[in-house]
Design an enzyme around this catalytic site. Structure first.
Site, short mmCIF file in Angstrom:
data_model
loop_
_atom_site.label_atom_id
_atom_site.label_comp_id
_atom_site.label_asym_id
_atom_site.label_seq_id
_atom_site.Cartn_x
_atom_site.Cartn_y
_atom_site.Cartn_z
CB THR A 24 3.66 5.89 -5.44
OG1 THR A 24 3.02 7.10 -5.78
CG2 THR A 24 4.89 6.38 -4.69
CG ASP A 25 1.51 8.88 -9.69
OD1 ASP A 25 1.69 8.90 -8.43
OD2 ASP A 25 1.00 9.35 -10.39
CD GLU A 26 1.80 10.63 -3.65
OE1 GLU A 26 2.14 11.23 -3.09
OE2 GLU A 26 0.48 10.07 -3.74
CE1 TYR A 29 3.68 6.34 0.32
CE2 TYR A 29 2.90 8.20 -1.21
CZ TYR A 29 3.13 6.72 -0.81
OH TYR A 29 2.54 5.79 -1.67
CE LYS A 78 6.01 3.18 -2.09
NZ LYS A 78 5.95 1.71 -1.75
#
Ligand SMILES: NC(=O)c1ccc[n+]([C@@H]2O[C@H](COP(=O)([O-])OP(=O)(O)OC[C@H]3O[C@@H](n4cnc5c(N)ncnc54)[C@H](O)[C@@H]3O)[C@@H](O)[C@H]2O)c1
Length: 327
Positions: A122-124, A149, A153
């Site tokens: 993810t870009d998060e 989260y 990741k």
């Protein structure tokens, strides 16, 4: 081609399985999924009797099972994860267990069996960007995750790169922006807004709804994953975005407008801790190297998605009932 898809009963994984069967005739898919609250066999109902599709209920952290399933495949694609930021704030342990320990189990088995592995991230992992600037994340952005989260990741991404460099694992990662489309669990912004509005229930929006996300249709994400699997360079990361920045409030208003529902349904609620302000992705690497192009434009994709939820109440109603009972 034989695929081991992990987390294939969730939102993006199930769309990817649909994508594979629509695009290729000679695919064999084994879907390993733990069926957490987010995993839904109904997403793949159409393949239940297909001899080229096999479902295995299990955990990616189960080393013996993973070892067995990995023997006979060409590709491993990992979608399995705990994915809901709000849940990671109240209970981070499962996020570490699946997104770090589970991924580690897959990396070990893929290294041992010399398999090609692609991991969905993810870009998060990069944290957030200031509002009102043209800055975008690139493959060189610094990892700076905000939530349990995104931290889990990020840890998974680092482990994968380490396996690739240290053991020569043939692996790639895509870090994608926010997806929307059919089969998304109704706790996420777009489906939650649609199903609440359809039932004339309040639509909660954090703070003033100014947080910006870069939206991509799930089918465009699936197309990007397929391209990276077929032609991506091993050891590399590819960022995939929608080039479509929208404030959350704007997205919610668009949905209400498509459904002919009043904006009085919008209920501003206190912000969540660590809420990222803005995400935006520079997808030029995958566009340049792999000739990736998106097929969906947001307005059309959103209208189709709203229509899908209108037509598929029997899919989402049991999930909403479970959510409302706190399960
Ligand atoms: N949804 C998005 O907008 C988005 C954007 C970028 C990246 N991602 C990433 O894409 C991947 C898929 O996301 P999604 O939105 O489809 O998630 P999802 O929550 O809809 O699905 C996750 C699936 O993984 C399964 N699962 C969870 N733990 C497991 C375990 N230990 N073993 C086996 N299966 C397990 C669940 O049962 C479920 O079917 C995730 O890695 C997520 O981080 C999602």
């Amino acid at each position: 081609m034989r695929y081991l898809i992990t987390g294939g009963s969730g939102f993006i994984g199930s769309n990817f399985i649909h994508y594979l069967f629509e695009k290729y005739h000679d695919v064999h898919v084994t879907n390993l999924d733990k069926l957490t609250y987010a995993g839904n066999p109904a997403n793949l109902k159409k393949f239940e009797a297909n001899p080229q599709y096999k479902f295995v209920k299990g955990d990616i952290a189960d080393a013996k099972l993973v070892d067995e399933l990995m023997k006979d495949v060409d590709f491993v694609v990992n979608f399995a994860a705990e994915t809901h930021v709000d849940r990671s704030i109240t209970g981070p342990s499962e996020f570490i267990q699946t997104n770090v320990v589970g991924l580690h189990t897959l990396l070990d088995a893929a290294t041992q069996h010399k398999k090609r592995l692609h991991h969905i991230s993810t870009d998060e992992v990069f944290g957030d960007l200031p509002l009102g600037t043209g800055q975008k994340f690139t493959e060189h952005s610094t990892y700076f995750p905000s939530s349990p989260y995104s931290a889990s990741k990020a840890a998974g991404d680092h482990l994968l790169h380490a396996y690739s460099r240290t053991y020569g694992l043939d692996a790639t990662i895509t870090n994608c922006s926010n997806n929307y489309g059919p089969y998304q669990f109704p706790e996420k912004l777009i489906p939650k807004t649609i199903v609440n509005a359809l039932r004339d229930k309040p639509v909660p929006v954090y703070a003033q709804g100014r947080n910006v996300r870069d939206w991509i249709h799930v089918k465009d994400h699936c197309k990007a994953i397929d391209m990276v699997l077929q032609t991506g360079r091993t050891g590399e990361t590819y960022l995939v975005g929608g080039n479509c920045e929208k404030a959350n409030l704007e997205v919610v208003r668009q949905i209400l407008n498509l459904l002919g529902k009043p904006e009085t349904l919008i209920q501003l609620v206190p912000d969540r801790p660590g809420h990222d302000l803005r995400y935006a992705i520079d997808s030029s690497k995958i566009e340049r190297e792999l000739a990736f192009k998106r097929d969906y434009e947001f307005e059309k994709g959103l209208a189709e998605t709203v229509e899908w939820y209108k037509q598929n109440q029997e899919w989402w109603q049991p999930l909403v009932d479970r959510l409302e009972k706190g399960l």
